[in-house]
Design an enzyme around this catalytic site. Structure first.
Site, PDB file in Angstrom:
ATOM      1  N   ASP A   1     -32.549  27.558  37.782  1.00  0.00           N
ATOM      2  CA  ASP A   1     -33.009  27.698  36.397  1.00  0.00           C
ATOM      3  C   ASP A   1     -32.175  26.814  35.480  1.00  0.00           C
ATOM      4  O   ASP A   1     -31.954  27.126  34.311  1.00  0.00           O
ATOM      5  CB  ASP A   1     -32.997  29.158  35.930  1.00  0.00           C
ATOM      6  CG  ASP A   1     -31.651  29.833  36.110  1.00  0.00           C
ATOM      7  OD1 ASP A   1     -30.697  29.168  36.565  1.00  0.00           O
ATOM      8  OD2 ASP A   1     -31.546  31.033  35.805  1.00  0.00           O
TER       9      ASP A   1
ATOM     10  N   HIS B   1     -19.171  31.554  35.696  1.00  0.00           N
ATOM     11  CA  HIS B   1     -18.317  32.434  36.516  1.00  0.00           C
ATOM     12  C   HIS B   1     -18.174  31.917  37.945  1.00  0.00           C
ATOM     13  O   HIS B   1     -17.581  32.576  38.785  1.00  0.00           O
ATOM     14  CB  HIS B   1     -18.836  33.883  36.508  1.00  0.00           C
ATOM     15  CG  HIS B   1     -20.320  33.984  36.649  1.00  0.00           C
ATOM     16  ND1 HIS B   1     -21.074  34.955  36.075  1.00  0.00           N
ATOM     17  CD2 HIS B   1     -21.200  33.176  37.285  1.00  0.00           C
ATOM     18  CE1 HIS B   1     -22.357  34.776  36.357  1.00  0.00           C
ATOM     19  NE2 HIS B   1     -22.449  33.704  37.097  1.00  0.00           N
TER      20      HIS B   1
ATOM     21  N   HIS C   1     -20.797  23.740  37.660  1.00  0.00           N
ATOM     22  CA  HIS C   1     -21.595  23.749  38.905  1.00  0.00           C
ATOM     23  C   HIS C   1     -21.219  22.616  39.843  1.00  0.00           C
ATOM     24  O   HIS C   1     -21.970  22.304  40.775  1.00  0.00           O
ATOM     25  CB  HIS C   1     -23.103  23.688  38.634  1.00  0.00           C
ATOM     26  CG  HIS C   1     -23.634  24.916  37.969  1.00  0.00           C
ATOM     27  ND1 HIS C   1     -24.966  25.111  37.743  1.00  0.00           N
ATOM     28  CD2 HIS C   1     -23.017  26.013  37.499  1.00  0.00           C
ATOM     29  CE1 HIS C   1     -25.156  26.269  37.132  1.00  0.00           C
ATOM     30  NE2 HIS C   1     -23.970  26.830  36.974  1.00  0.00           N
TER      31      HIS C   1
ATOM     32  N   ASP D   1     -21.086  27.766  42.444  1.00  0.00           N
ATOM     33  CA  ASP D   1     -22.422  27.177  42.492  1.00  0.00           C
ATOM     34  C   ASP D   1     -22.432  25.763  43.065  1.00  0.00           C
ATOM     35  O   ASP D   1     -23.491  25.258  43.435  1.00  0.00           O
ATOM     36  CB  ASP D   1     -23.018  27.163  41.081  1.00  0.00           C
ATOM     37  CG  ASP D   1     -23.236  28.574  40.556  1.00  0.00           C
ATOM     38  OD1 ASP D   1     -23.777  29.395  41.309  1.00  0.00           O
ATOM     39  OD2 ASP D   1     -22.842  28.852  39.413  1.00  0.00           O
TER      40      ASP D   1
ATOM     41  N   ASN E   1     -27.498  27.834  30.709  1.00  0.00           N
ATOM     42  CA  ASN E   1     -27.564  26.498  31.299  1.00  0.00           C
ATOM     43  C   ASN E   1     -28.585  25.639  30.567  1.00  0.00           C
ATOM     44  O   ASN E   1     -29.474  26.175  29.930  1.00  0.00           O
ATOM     45  CB  ASN E   1     -27.965  26.621  32.772  1.00  0.00           C
ATOM     46  CG  ASN E   1     -26.784  27.011  33.627  1.00  0.00           C
ATOM     47  OD1 ASN E   1     -25.669  26.577  33.369  1.00  0.00           O
ATOM     48  ND2 ASN E   1     -27.022  27.834  34.642  1.00  0.00           N
TER      49      ASN E   1
END
Lengths: 452, 452
Positions: free
Chosen positions: B117, B173, B201, B261, B151
């Site tokens: 997303d 996180h 990320h 991530d 995001n």
């Protein structure tokens, strides 16, 4: 008394012009030119022709020949490296092997350099040759200038200027490409002042002045009102890419006109397959299609055969095959400027050192520079448009860094990383197989060891 | 007296945890929290639950609600932006349209951010929302901190810090992901000191100390001797990617372990299709496969339904669905540090300003920083390995710049440039059709105007 060494003289792709220019430059009389090649037969041809050309043009140049590079380098002032390791034959073999694995035009063709004998990631042998020559120069004639003419100029010059202490200049002739544009839009060359900058084979026209006025509007007008008619029954020669639909499309995409070999690239948008290439470069598909490139290689072979015939028949004047006019190449005028203090502006490839803003200092750029006895003074040319930096220069620079990393660090993984980023890669297996096949070629034994 | 505004509170993806942490932080008693959402129904749910949670935990927090962002921003000290423009529904619709044109997982999935997303090039609406919120803050409460949690954090924070004068912090996180690695290789968390840096990320573990000693050898040993056994009958949850074969492969490729991530991305090598994803992330194909992502969306829906049921039944203690323990998220502790001068190290996204060498100052990086009443003091963390810079950070940064350029300059051509560089693009027509289809979606009317 100046001594020039031409490495790879036998191919004649460059050396024939250099011989001519040297003989025709009166201020360099007395120069010794040592022709070096590992192919004795071809070396004999160029050496024989050079001596006859000197006689025919009343030039006082001593042409020597040797297959031993180290001998030639004794007391050299200038070294021109024009050699392609393994020649076109190996390049074509390596391309063929890659094409069987789905890499149309070979693994070295990348977005912003599709030039078909330009090694990028597959060029271990070529970069190794560059380094070997450079090491010999460091040992034997460390004060000599190295004029790097063999491709990859961008990768090679960045490598050599980082890894050696030599005085290195990269030289190309693509920047003259604006002359073809001028011809088409009917501008007189003598009134034009043009600046094109970037990386080798990736230069963009930042200034286009006609009698002191910006001539971009004239070019823009041609694009808008006449280009479609011009392309209607267009049957360009394979090398006629300057005014192709691809070049104009790049101009529209990035805001500046691509010059010289730059127009041969521009990403897979123009190069995905032969049909696509024809759409953007005319019926032959441009310089780097299977048709255009075959024509170029045929031209080289025919030229070579003409030289061999002339060499075998002393009754043919050499000036009938090598014209008695200077070629326009920069090598000999550069020697003249450095030796005889003839101040002039040249287009050279040197570490950026602030010449173009936003590019690291240790990356070689192609920019104009003032050259005289004192040396090379790069002109600070400001910056390129942000769009060009983001979409062309930075991605191209990253590829150069990847290629140098693979050459310097070795290992198989970096070849794989490269192919993982290639839009032609459809699977991991395909990439692995292509690497295995290329490293398995008999002439790649040392490369296979390096990339094990 | 502190005032916090939570924009997008209705989704509860973040707001439920923020409500909890706020109520459980004694030093912030007396705070006013204004919950903002355009979805009245969901807003009523989170507001009702927040008030009940405050009562149950004896917290002195005043929860307000409004659908009018500007009202909420009056006198705000902190704004948490957690909103996804159009919600997951629009994202899934846009992805589906792209997949019909051959863009598996949608056009926004890119080499080093496959998070499902996370808008990159297709995110006009989301970045426009970021800018609209930021402009309101500039008008109404220019001294407030903006904690950007929605995001794309990397693109969004770089955009906001360049285009506004606000105090912006990006929060995620993912950096806690090392805890899962510690669990698998059996290291006690309290003895661990970990540093992971890069872009949101896209962070890499630069330091992994166990009782002061480098613990990378322990991780290396697990990889070499135990990982194969571990993966033999591995049935991970969709979000369990930290110790996946993909993560380990990235470690081998780039030299540092990917954290959080980061392990969800790593290029198309792991993501080309569902089968490939399964090979690298286990039977569900990881977080960002059609299976894993559907499970995540199902989890969000179920959680929401549980909240709605609890809201509708005052006899259910809210603490039975929202635990009476702090979440571990950084938002509220950061407020506490800034307001109450509680000096602490946080992992934040801020303009580089020299924190990581080799990255421009105006690019937002994710690094540790010391925070207290005086503000945010980024820790200068040195540099990342060259291989990681060349193959991951720089290419990722270029994509971020392309996305911002497309957002700021508009036009259709920059969307096309993006897709021309997408390995899934097989033809110009395919790219053009995907753009046409996406811009033709009813909720993309404004986006279509922008990218006309």
């Amino acid at each position: 008394m100046v001594k020039i060494v031409i490495v790879g003289a036998g191919s004649m792709a460059w050396s024939a012009n250099l011989v001519k220019d040297l003989c025709l430059t009166k201020s360099l009389r007395g120069t010794t030119a040592s022709l070096v090649d590992i192919d004795t037969e071809r070396l004999n041809v160029i050496h024989g022709l050079a001596k006859r050309y000197a006689v025919e043009t009343n030039a006082d140049i001593a042409f020597e020949k040797t297959t031993n590079r180290k001998d030639a380098l004794q007391d050299a002032d200038f070294v021109f490296n024009t050699a392609l390791a393994g020649g076109h034959e190996n390049y074509e073999t390596q391309r063929m092997v890659a094409e069987k694995r789905g890499y149309y035009r070979g693994i070295d063709s990348v977005d912003f350099n599709m030039v078909s004998d330009y090694y990028t990631i597959g060029g271990y042998n070529q970069l190794k040759l560059f380094m070997d020559i450079a090491k010999d120069i460091e040992d034997i004639c460390p004060e000599a200038w190295l004029f790097q003419t063999a491709n990859p100029v961008f990768e090679g010059c960045t490598l050599l200027t980082r890894e050696t202490k030599l005085k290195v200049l990269g030289l190309c002739h693509g920047h003259f490409g604006y002359q073809r544009i001028a011809e088409i839009i009917r501008l007189k060359l003598r009134n034009l002042r043009v600046q094109s900058i970037g990386f080798n084979h990736c230069i963009w026209m930042t200034s286009f002045l006609y009698s002191g006025e910006d001539a971009y509007p004239l070019l823009e007008k041609w694009v808008e009102t006449r280009s479609q008619t011009y392309w209607k029954d267009w049957t360009p020669k394979y090398h006629d890419v300057e005014t192709s639909p691809a070049a104009v499309d790049m101009y529209k995409r990035f805001g500046l006109f691509p010059i010289g070999d730059t127009a041969r690239s521009g990403g897979w948008k123009y190069h995905a397959d032969l049909e696509t290439k024809k759409r953007w470069y005319g019926p032959l598909g441009g310089f780097d299609s299977e048709i255009g490139w075959a024509l170029y290689l045929q031209y080289l072979r025919r030229r070579m055969n003409r030289m061999i015939r002339t060499h075998g028949n002393p009754s043919i004047p050499v000036t009938s095959v090598l014209s008695p006019f200077t070629s326009g190449e920069q090598h000999i005028p550069l020697v003249d400027a450095l030796v005889n203090d003839k101040k002039h502006v040249f287009q050279i490839n040197v570490p950026n050192d602030g010449a173009i803003r936003g590019i690291p200092n240790d990356v070689v750029v192609e920019v104009p520079a003032i050259v005289n006895r004192k040396g090379v003074q790069r002109i600070h040319v400001g910056e390129l448009p942000k769009r060009l930096m983001l979409h062309v220069l930075i991605p191209r620079m990253v590829r150069m860094e990847w290629a140098l990393e693979a050459f310097l660090e070795g290992g198989r993984d970096l070849l794989l990383e490269w192919l993982l980023n290639d839009p032609r890669t459809r699977s991991l297996e395909q990439a692995e197989q292509a690497i295995t096949d290329i490293l398995g070629l008999p002439f790649n034994e040392e490369m296979a060891e390096h990339h094990r």
